[in-house]
Write a protein that holds these residues in place. Structure first.
Motif, PDB file in Angstrom:
ATOM      1  N   GLY A  63      -7.301  -9.009   2.631  1.00  0.00           N
ATOM      2  CA  GLY A  63      -7.240  -7.621   2.221  1.00  0.00           C
ATOM      3  C   GLY A  63      -7.742  -7.341   0.822  1.00  0.00           C
ATOM      4  N   CYS A  64      -8.345  -6.171   0.666  1.00  0.00           N
ATOM      5  CA  CYS A  64      -8.803  -5.693  -0.630  1.00  0.00           C
ATOM      6  C   CYS A  64      -9.149  -4.218  -0.505  1.00  0.00           C
ATOM      7  CB  CYS A  64     -10.017  -6.486  -1.116  1.00  0.00           C
ATOM      8  SG  CYS A  64     -11.392  -6.499   0.028  1.00  0.00           S
ATOM      9  N   SER A  65      -9.333  -3.579  -1.636  1.00  0.00           N
ATOM     10  CA  SER A  65      -9.677  -2.163  -1.636  1.00  0.00           C
ATOM     11  C   SER A  65     -10.481  -1.855  -2.881  1.00  0.00           C
ATOM     12  CB  SER A  65      -8.386  -1.321  -1.609  1.00  0.00           C
ATOM     13  OG  SER A  65      -8.659   0.030  -1.348  1.00  0.00           O
ATOM     14  N   THR A  66     -11.461  -0.965  -2.740  1.00  0.00           N
ATOM     15  CA  THR A  66     -12.323  -0.545  -3.835  1.00  0.00           C
ATOM     16  C   THR A  66     -12.393   0.966  -3.824  1.00  0.00           C
ATOM     17  OG1 THR A  66     -13.688  -2.508  -3.458  1.00  0.00           O
ATOM     18  CG2 THR A  66     -14.633  -0.796  -4.837  1.00  0.00           C
ATOM     19  N   ILE A  67     -12.487   1.585  -4.993  1.00  0.00           N
ATOM     20  CA  ILE A  67     -12.653   3.035  -5.040  1.00  0.00           C
ATOM     21  C   ILE A  67     -13.745   3.393  -6.040  1.00  0.00           C
ATOM     22  CG2 ILE A  67     -10.846   3.493  -6.739  1.00  0.00           C
ATOM     23  CD1 ILE A  67     -10.243   5.953  -4.630  1.00  0.00           C
ATOM     24  N   LEU A 105      -4.310  -0.882  -0.899  1.00  0.00           N
ATOM     25  CA  LEU A 105      -4.932   0.327  -0.355  1.00  0.00           C
ATOM     26  C   LEU A 105      -4.882   1.397  -1.435  1.00  0.00           C
ATOM     27  CD1 LEU A 105      -6.024   1.874   2.162  1.00  0.00           C
ATOM     28  CD2 LEU A 105      -3.646   2.444   2.661  1.00  0.00           C
ATOM     29  N   ILE A 106      -6.045   1.919  -1.832  1.00  0.00           N
ATOM     30  CA  ILE A 106      -6.129   2.867  -2.942  1.00  0.00           C
ATOM     31  C   ILE A 106      -6.257   4.289  -2.404  1.00  0.00           C
ATOM     32  CG2 ILE A 106      -7.432   3.569  -4.983  1.00  0.00           C
ATOM     33  CD1 ILE A 106      -8.549   0.638  -5.025  1.00  0.00           C
ATOM     34  N   TYR A 117      -2.988   5.877  -6.521  1.00  0.00           N
ATOM     35  CA  TYR A 117      -1.953   4.981  -6.013  1.00  0.00           C
ATOM     36  C   TYR A 117      -2.619   3.736  -5.454  1.00  0.00           C
ATOM     37  CZ  TYR A 117       1.293   8.933  -6.018  1.00  0.00           C
ATOM     38  OH  TYR A 117       2.077   9.996  -6.379  1.00  0.00           O
ATOM     39  N   ILE A 118      -1.997   2.579  -5.711  1.00  0.00           N
ATOM     40  CA  ILE A 118      -2.363   1.354  -5.009  1.00  0.00           C
ATOM     41  C   ILE A 118      -1.138   0.951  -4.193  1.00  0.00           C
ATOM     42  CG2 ILE A 118      -3.058  -1.056  -5.155  1.00  0.00           C
ATOM     43  CD1 ILE A 118      -4.231  -0.451  -7.920  1.00  0.00           C
ATOM     44  N   PHE A 119      -1.265   1.024  -2.869  1.00  0.00           N
ATOM     45  CA  PHE A 119      -0.196   0.607  -1.971  1.00  0.00           C
ATOM     46  C   PHE A 119      -0.433  -0.855  -1.622  1.00  0.00           C
ATOM     47  CE2 PHE A 119      -0.525   5.151  -1.537  1.00  0.00           C
ATOM     48  CZ  PHE A 119       0.793   5.546  -1.591  1.00  0.00           C
ATOM     49  N   ASN A 123       5.071  -1.709  -1.431  1.00  0.00           N
ATOM     50  CA  ASN A 123       5.216  -1.177  -2.782  1.00  0.00           C
ATOM     51  C   ASN A 123       4.023  -0.310  -3.135  1.00  0.00           C
ATOM     52  OD1 ASN A 123       7.559  -2.920  -4.125  1.00  0.00           O
ATOM     53  ND2 ASN A 123       6.402  -4.219  -2.743  1.00  0.00           N
ATOM     54  N   TYR A 124       4.164   0.426  -4.220  1.00  0.00           N
ATOM     55  CA  TYR A 124       3.000   1.112  -4.771  1.00  0.00           C
ATOM     56  C   TYR A 124       3.010   0.986  -6.286  1.00  0.00           C
ATOM     57  CZ  TYR A 124       5.853   5.205  -6.086  1.00  0.00           C
ATOM     58  OH  TYR A 124       6.779   6.036  -6.648  1.00  0.00           O
ATOM     59  N   SER A 125       1.816   1.085  -6.839  1.00  0.00           N
ATOM     60  CA  SER A 125       1.610   1.121  -8.282  1.00  0.00           C
ATOM     61  C   SER A 125       0.714   2.309  -8.578  1.00  0.00           C
ATOM     62  CB  SER A 125       0.953  -0.179  -8.759  1.00  0.00           C
ATOM     63  OG  SER A 125       1.792  -1.286  -8.482  1.00  0.00           O
ATOM     64  N   ILE A 126       0.738   2.804  -9.813  1.00  0.00           N
ATOM     65  CA  ILE A 126      -0.068   3.970 -10.187  1.00  0.00           C
ATOM     66  C   ILE A 126      -1.039   3.592 -11.295  1.00  0.00           C
ATOM     67  CG2 ILE A 126      -0.040   6.322 -11.106  1.00  0.00           C
ATOM     68  CD1 ILE A 126       2.718   6.669  -9.836  1.00  0.00           C
ATOM     69  N   VAL A 127      -2.308   3.954 -11.092  1.00  0.00           N
ATOM     70  CA  VAL A 127      -3.368   3.735 -12.075  1.00  0.00           C
ATOM     71  C   VAL A 127      -3.718   5.069 -12.714  1.00  0.00           C
ATOM     72  CG1 VAL A 127      -5.815   3.127 -12.349  1.00  0.00           C
ATOM     73  CG2 VAL A 127      -4.324   1.734 -10.883  1.00  0.00           C
ATOM     74  N   ASP A 128      -3.847   5.086 -14.036  1.00  0.00           N
ATOM     75  CA  ASP A 128      -4.309   6.264 -14.775  1.00  0.00           C
ATOM     76  C   ASP A 128      -5.671   5.927 -15.369  1.00  0.00           C
ATOM     77  OD1 ASP A 128      -4.843   8.380 -16.498  1.00  0.00           O
ATOM     78  OD2 ASP A 128      -2.791   8.480 -17.252  1.00  0.00           O
ATOM     79  N   MET A 129      -6.725   6.554 -14.837  1.00  0.00           N
ATOM     80  CA  MET A 129      -8.096   6.255 -15.263  1.00  0.00           C
ATOM     81  C   MET A 129      -8.448   6.904 -16.602  1.00  0.00           C
ATOM     82  SD  MET A 129      -9.325   4.043 -13.327  1.00  0.00           S
ATOM     83  CE  MET A 129     -10.996   4.083 -13.978  1.00  0.00           C
TER      84      MET A 129
END
Length: 189
Positions: free
Chosen positions: A35-39, A80-81, A92-94, A108-114
């Motif tokens: 698994g991986c995710s890109t945005i 998953l972004i 969100y990154i789930f 879980n989830y984490s939050i990214v602030d760009m």
């Protein structure tokens, strides 16, 4: 438009001129078995990517506070972004644990602030648990019918059922889950 996956592999789908196929990229910092995710942003430029454990910024460095996420790189959907509806900067990154982690970390989830670190972003909230039970190592994000919000769907593997936990992601954040029975009954735990 840019995908990073596997063992330092990537593809750029930003086709220009007479180009008809994606360009192979070899600048990824990530190694993942599954698994991986890109945005990317609306113009197709890379923002960040993750294997569910480590978050890499567009400069291919570990994002500020972007280590030790609760995913597992061998989970089907380890990260998953999803962009926060109504925000240009919050994502969100789930994450989900894998069988190799005995599924103990749950979802879980984490939050990214760009907006942080000169546009390279930073993880501002990490490993907030949604569900703590023996998980199925995948989850889904589906665009809401309103074209703005998102649904996050997690399979309940605690019992022999066809129950799924469903969360609404809106500009207000993540709602409490509700249960939806759909599909076949899960006969394995």
């Amino acid at each position: 438009n840019i995908w990073y996956l596997g063992r330092q592999a990537g593809l750029d789908f930003n086709l220009t001129g007479s180009q008809t196929v994606p360009v192979a990229l070899q600048n990824s910092a990530m190694i993942t078995d599954e698994g991986c995710s890109t945005i990317s942003d609306a113009t197709g430029s890379l923002l960040f990517y993750t294997n569910g454990v480590t978050v890499y910024n567009k400069a291919h460095s570990i994002m500020v506070n972007g280590d030790a996420l609760a995913g597992h790189p061998s989970a089907c959907q380890s990260g998953l972004i999803v962009q926060q509806p109504g925000s240009d900067n919050l994502f969100y990154i789930f994450t989900t644990d894998g069988i190799e982690g005995n599924f103990t970390k749950g979802y879980n989830y984490s939050i990214v602030d760009m907006s942080l670190n000169g546009g390279l972003g930073g993880v501002v909230q990490k490993n907030v648990q949604l569900e703590n039970f023996k998980v199925v190592d995948c989850l889904k994000a589906i665009k809401h019918g309103n074209g703005r919000d998102w649904w996050i769907i997690i399979r309940n593997s605690l019992n022999f059922s066809n129950e799924h936990f469903v969360y609404l992601i809106s500009s207000s954040g993540i709602s409490s889950s509700f249960t939806q029975a759909v599909g076949s009954v899960n006969h394995t735990n």
